[in-house]
Design an enzyme around this catalytic site. Sequence first.
Site, PDB file in Angstrom:
ATOM      1  N   GLY A   1      -1.213  13.498  11.875  1.00 26.49           N
ATOM      2  CA  GLY A   1      -1.745  14.453  10.909  1.00 26.49           C
ATOM      3  C   GLY A   1      -1.179  14.276   9.510  1.00 26.49           C
ATOM      4  O   GLY A   1      -0.996  15.243   8.777  1.00 26.49           O
ATOM      5  N   LEU A   2      -0.911  13.022   9.164  1.00 26.02           N
ATOM      6  CA  LEU A   2      -0.479  12.669   7.797  1.00 26.02           C
ATOM      7  C   LEU A   2       0.771  13.425   7.330  1.00 26.02           C
ATOM      8  O   LEU A   2       0.844  13.863   6.178  1.00 26.02           O
ATOM      9  CB  LEU A   2      -1.609  12.897   6.783  1.00 26.02           C
ATOM     10  CG  LEU A   2      -2.624  11.770   6.601  1.00 26.02           C
ATOM     11  CD1 LEU A   2      -3.621  12.110   5.485  1.00 26.02           C
ATOM     12  CD2 LEU A   2      -1.923  10.449   6.244  1.00 26.02           C
TER      13      LEU A   2
ATOM     14  N   GLY B   1      -4.543  -4.011  16.295  1.00 23.62           N
ATOM     15  CA  GLY B   1      -4.075  -4.605  17.544  1.00 23.62           C
ATOM     16  C   GLY B   1      -3.411  -5.962  17.438  1.00 23.62           C
ATOM     17  O   GLY B   1      -3.223  -6.631  18.456  1.00 23.62           O
TER      18      GLY B   1
ATOM     19  N   LYS C   1       3.942   4.909   4.338  1.00 23.80           N
ATOM     20  CA  LYS C   1       3.340   6.039   5.054  1.00 23.80           C
ATOM     21  C   LYS C   1       2.344   6.740   4.139  1.00 23.80           C
ATOM     22  O   LYS C   1       2.575   6.867   2.939  1.00 23.80           O
ATOM     23  CB  LYS C   1       4.470   6.997   5.467  1.00 23.80           C
ATOM     24  CG  LYS C   1       4.005   8.292   6.088  1.00 23.80           C
ATOM     25  CD  LYS C   1       3.279   8.078   7.397  1.00 23.80           C
ATOM     26  CE  LYS C   1       2.493   9.318   7.817  1.00 23.80           C
ATOM     27  NZ  LYS C   1       1.337   8.990   8.681  1.00 23.80           N
TER      28      LYS C   1
ATOM     29  N   LYS D   1      -9.283   1.525   2.461  1.00 21.71           N
ATOM     30  CA  LYS D   1      -9.089   1.321   3.893  1.00 21.71           C
ATOM     31  C   LYS D   1     -10.228   1.977   4.672  1.00 21.71           C
ATOM     32  O   LYS D   1     -10.449   3.186   4.575  1.00 21.71           O
ATOM     33  CB  LYS D   1      -7.743   1.901   4.325  1.00 21.71           C
ATOM     34  CG  LYS D   1      -7.458   1.664   5.800  1.00 21.71           C
ATOM     35  CD  LYS D   1      -5.998   1.792   6.079  1.00 21.71           C
ATOM     36  CE  LYS D   1      -5.669   1.642   7.535  1.00 21.71           C
ATOM     37  NZ  LYS D   1      -4.239   1.815   7.774  1.00 21.71           N
TER      38      LYS D   1
ATOM     39  N   SER E   1       0.258   1.018   7.200  1.00 23.26           N
ATOM     40  CA  SER E   1       0.643   2.390   6.859  1.00 23.26           C
ATOM     41  C   SER E   1       0.867   3.247   8.109  1.00 23.26           C
ATOM     42  O   SER E   1       0.107   3.188   9.080  1.00 23.26           O
ATOM     43  CB  SER E   1      -0.452   3.019   6.001  1.00 23.26           C
ATOM     44  OG  SER E   1      -0.126   4.348   5.705  1.00 23.26           O
TER      45      SER E   1
ATOM     46  N   CYS F   1      -9.539  10.540   6.003  1.00 26.78           N
ATOM     47  CA  CYS F   1      -8.957  11.885   6.079  1.00 26.78           C
ATOM     48  C   CYS F   1     -10.070  12.926   6.238  1.00 26.78           C
ATOM     49  O   CYS F   1     -11.153  12.754   5.698  1.00 26.78           O
ATOM     50  CB  CYS F   1      -8.192  12.209   4.794  1.00 26.78           C
ATOM     51  SG  CYS F   1      -6.877  11.055   4.460  1.00 26.78           S
TER      52      CYS F   1
ATOM     53  N   ASN G   1      -8.846   1.316  10.398  1.00 21.87           N
ATOM     54  CA  ASN G   1      -7.995   2.435  10.767  1.00 21.87           C
ATOM     55  C   ASN G   1      -8.214   2.712  12.264  1.00 21.87           C
ATOM     56  O   ASN G   1      -8.876   1.926  12.935  1.00 21.87           O
ATOM     57  CB  ASN G   1      -8.353   3.655   9.904  1.00 21.87           C
ATOM     58  CG  ASN G   1      -7.144   4.524   9.639  1.00 21.87           C
ATOM     59  OD1 ASN G   1      -6.382   4.828  10.541  1.00 21.87           O
ATOM     60  ND2 ASN G   1      -6.962   4.931   8.393  1.00 21.87           N
ATOM     61  N   THR G   2      -7.690   3.791  12.776  1.00 21.86           N
ATOM     62  CA  THR G   2      -7.771   4.037  14.218  1.00 21.86           C
ATOM     63  C   THR G   2      -9.152   4.570  14.647  1.00 21.86           C
ATOM     64  O   THR G   2      -9.875   5.170  13.851  1.00 21.86           O
ATOM     65  CB  THR G   2      -6.712   5.075  14.632  1.00 21.86           C
ATOM     66  OG1 THR G   2      -6.884   6.243  13.824  1.00 21.86           O
ATOM     67  CG2 THR G   2      -5.319   4.534  14.442  1.00 21.86           C
TER      68      THR G   2
HETATM   69  C1  LIG Z   1       1.579   6.477  14.260  1.00 24.05           C
HETATM   70  C2  LIG Z   1       0.540   5.963  13.305  1.00 24.05           C
HETATM   71  C3  LIG Z   1       0.440   6.525  12.027  1.00 24.05           C
HETATM   72  C4  LIG Z   1      -0.523   6.060  11.132  1.00 24.05           C
HETATM   73  N1  LIG Z   1      -0.594   6.600   9.872  1.00 24.05           N
HETATM   74  C5  LIG Z   1      -1.492   6.102   8.972  1.00 24.05           C
HETATM   75  C6  LIG Z   1      -1.518   6.586   7.631  1.00 24.05           C
HETATM   76  O1  LIG Z   1      -0.724   7.452   7.234  1.00 24.05           O
HETATM   77  N2  LIG Z   1      -2.458   6.075   6.775  1.00 24.05           N
HETATM   78  C7  LIG Z   1      -3.346   5.090   7.179  1.00 24.05           C
HETATM   79  O2  LIG Z   1      -4.163   4.644   6.377  1.00 24.05           O
HETATM   80  N3  LIG Z   1      -3.301   4.587   8.434  1.00 24.05           N
HETATM   81  C8  LIG Z   1      -2.407   5.068   9.325  1.00 24.05           C
HETATM   82  N4  LIG Z   1      -2.358   4.541  10.602  1.00 24.05           N
HETATM   83  C9  LIG Z   1      -3.301   3.477  10.992  1.00 24.05           C
HETATM   84  C10 LIG Z   1      -2.640   2.097  10.923  1.00 24.05           C
HETATM   85  O3  LIG Z   1      -2.192   1.812   9.614  1.00 24.05           O
HETATM   86  C11 LIG Z   1      -3.628   1.000  11.384  1.00 24.05           C
HETATM   87  O4  LIG Z   1      -4.771   1.036  10.562  1.00 24.05           O
HETATM   88  C12 LIG Z   1      -4.080   1.190  12.827  1.00 24.05           C
HETATM   89  O5  LIG Z   1      -3.028   1.659  13.635  1.00 24.05           O
HETATM   90  C13 LIG Z   1      -4.640  -0.103  13.435  1.00 24.05           C
HETATM   91  O6  LIG Z   1      -3.689  -1.141  13.442  1.00 24.05           O
HETATM   92  P1  LIG Z   1      -2.745  -1.447  14.735  1.00 24.05           P
HETATM   93  O7  LIG Z   1      -3.654  -1.524  15.934  1.00 24.05           O
HETATM   94  O8  LIG Z   1      -2.069  -2.754  14.406  1.00 24.05           O
HETATM   95  O9  LIG Z   1      -1.797  -0.311  14.839  1.00 24.05           O
HETATM   96  C14 LIG Z   1      -1.399   5.010  11.520  1.00 24.05           C
HETATM   97  C15 LIG Z   1      -1.288   4.448  12.798  1.00 24.05           C
HETATM   98  C16 LIG Z   1      -0.333   4.904  13.689  1.00 24.05           C
HETATM   99  C17 LIG Z   1      -0.223   4.262  15.047  1.00 24.05           C
END
Ligand SMILES: Cc1cc2nc3c(=O)[nH]c(=O)nc-3n(C[C@H](O)[C@H](O)[C@H](O)COP(=O)(O)O)c2cc1C
Length: 313
Positions: free
Chosen positions: A72-73, A253, A45, A174, A21, A139, A201-202
């Site tokens: 910021g969603l 990652g 998204k 998540k 997402s 959130c 998530n991040t």
């Molecule tokens: C630009 C960006 C926007 C994101 N938006 C969302 C989101 O809307 N909803 C969500 O659950 N996670 C969101 N994430 C988190 C990612 O879905 C994922 O959980 C996180 O980036 C870790 O995976 P990755 O290291 O492969 O990016 C976002 C990540 C990034 C980089």
Amino acid sequence: MSLLHCKIGSVLLNNPVIMASGTFGFGQEYARLYDVSVLGGIAGKGLTLHPRSGNSGCRLQETAAGMLNSVGLENPGISHFLHHELEQMAALGPCVIANLGGANCEEYVEGARLIGEDSKGRTLTGKRGIEMIELNISCPNVKEGGIQFGVDTEMACPIVRAVRDVTHLPLMVKLSPNAQDIVRMAQMCEQEGADAVSLINTFSAMKIDIHRRRSAFDNLYAGLSGPAIKPIALRMVHQVAQAVHIPVIGMGGITSVEDIIEFIMAGAQAVQIGTHNFTHLRAGEALVQGLEQWLRRQGIDSLEEIRGIISCV
Ligand SMILES: Cc1cc2nc3c(=O)[nH]c(=O)nc-3n(C[C@H](O)[C@H](O)[C@H](O)COP(=O)(O)O)c2cc1C
């Protein structure tokens, strides 16, 4: 069943590679670059009940091994998605996962109700609609002064329960790596009726603009993703997979087939690819093809042969 077929609860995917997402829109832009029907799924998204314009100021910053985001969603809202995006997204082929956010319990519940209603009420001629909800509990809770729901199990529990009560769609929650106890959070989700959990998530992180002597982000902190977080994500997926009986979807990652194999060996049922999509625009296609080739070269007939093979010491 082909070599790569994969089940998350009742949902059958062509393969375990799902786009994460916020990093793949609703699939349309990437569909111009490659045949995205090769993917197992797309988590769209993050959607909220009402449209959101997102955060002001700088939203993205590259780091040594990943990126910081403070989007910021930003999203067009659930109604817009249902009426203007869903049909085209479903036509792409991969399993459609609706990622749902909210600022309070009522928003989550109303959002889940809207999403579920459409998947039952609207007929998409010959196409599939939303097959799963991914509940983003990372959130900020507006009522609690901005603390993320996903940090505190007691705060997240009523949301998971309430959303479960209003939707028949498979529910994947998540999880945030910022949770006080991610294992307890996952167990709570299972107890409250989630069909799967996805993580991570991040990470809450920071960048300072030394010339302006302030945070690089208007929102002070930002979310760290990309290769920097992979080893921690893998450890968390392993811990959670040992502790729950529902499918665990791993992410954080991932940039290679070998990374995917690691997550599956740690116990993941499927994986999600996020930040890697920004640097390798055709990442999904390469990873699906590469995964199949890797398994064949190793003489592996099914992902079950390697799933969760790393036990606790
Ligand atoms: C630009 C960006 C926007 C994101 N938006 C969302 C989101 O809307 N909803 C969500 O659950 N996670 C969101 N994430 C988190 C990612 O879905 C994922 O959980 C996180 O980036 C870790 O995976 P990755 O290291 O492969 O990016 C976002 C990540 C990034 C980089």
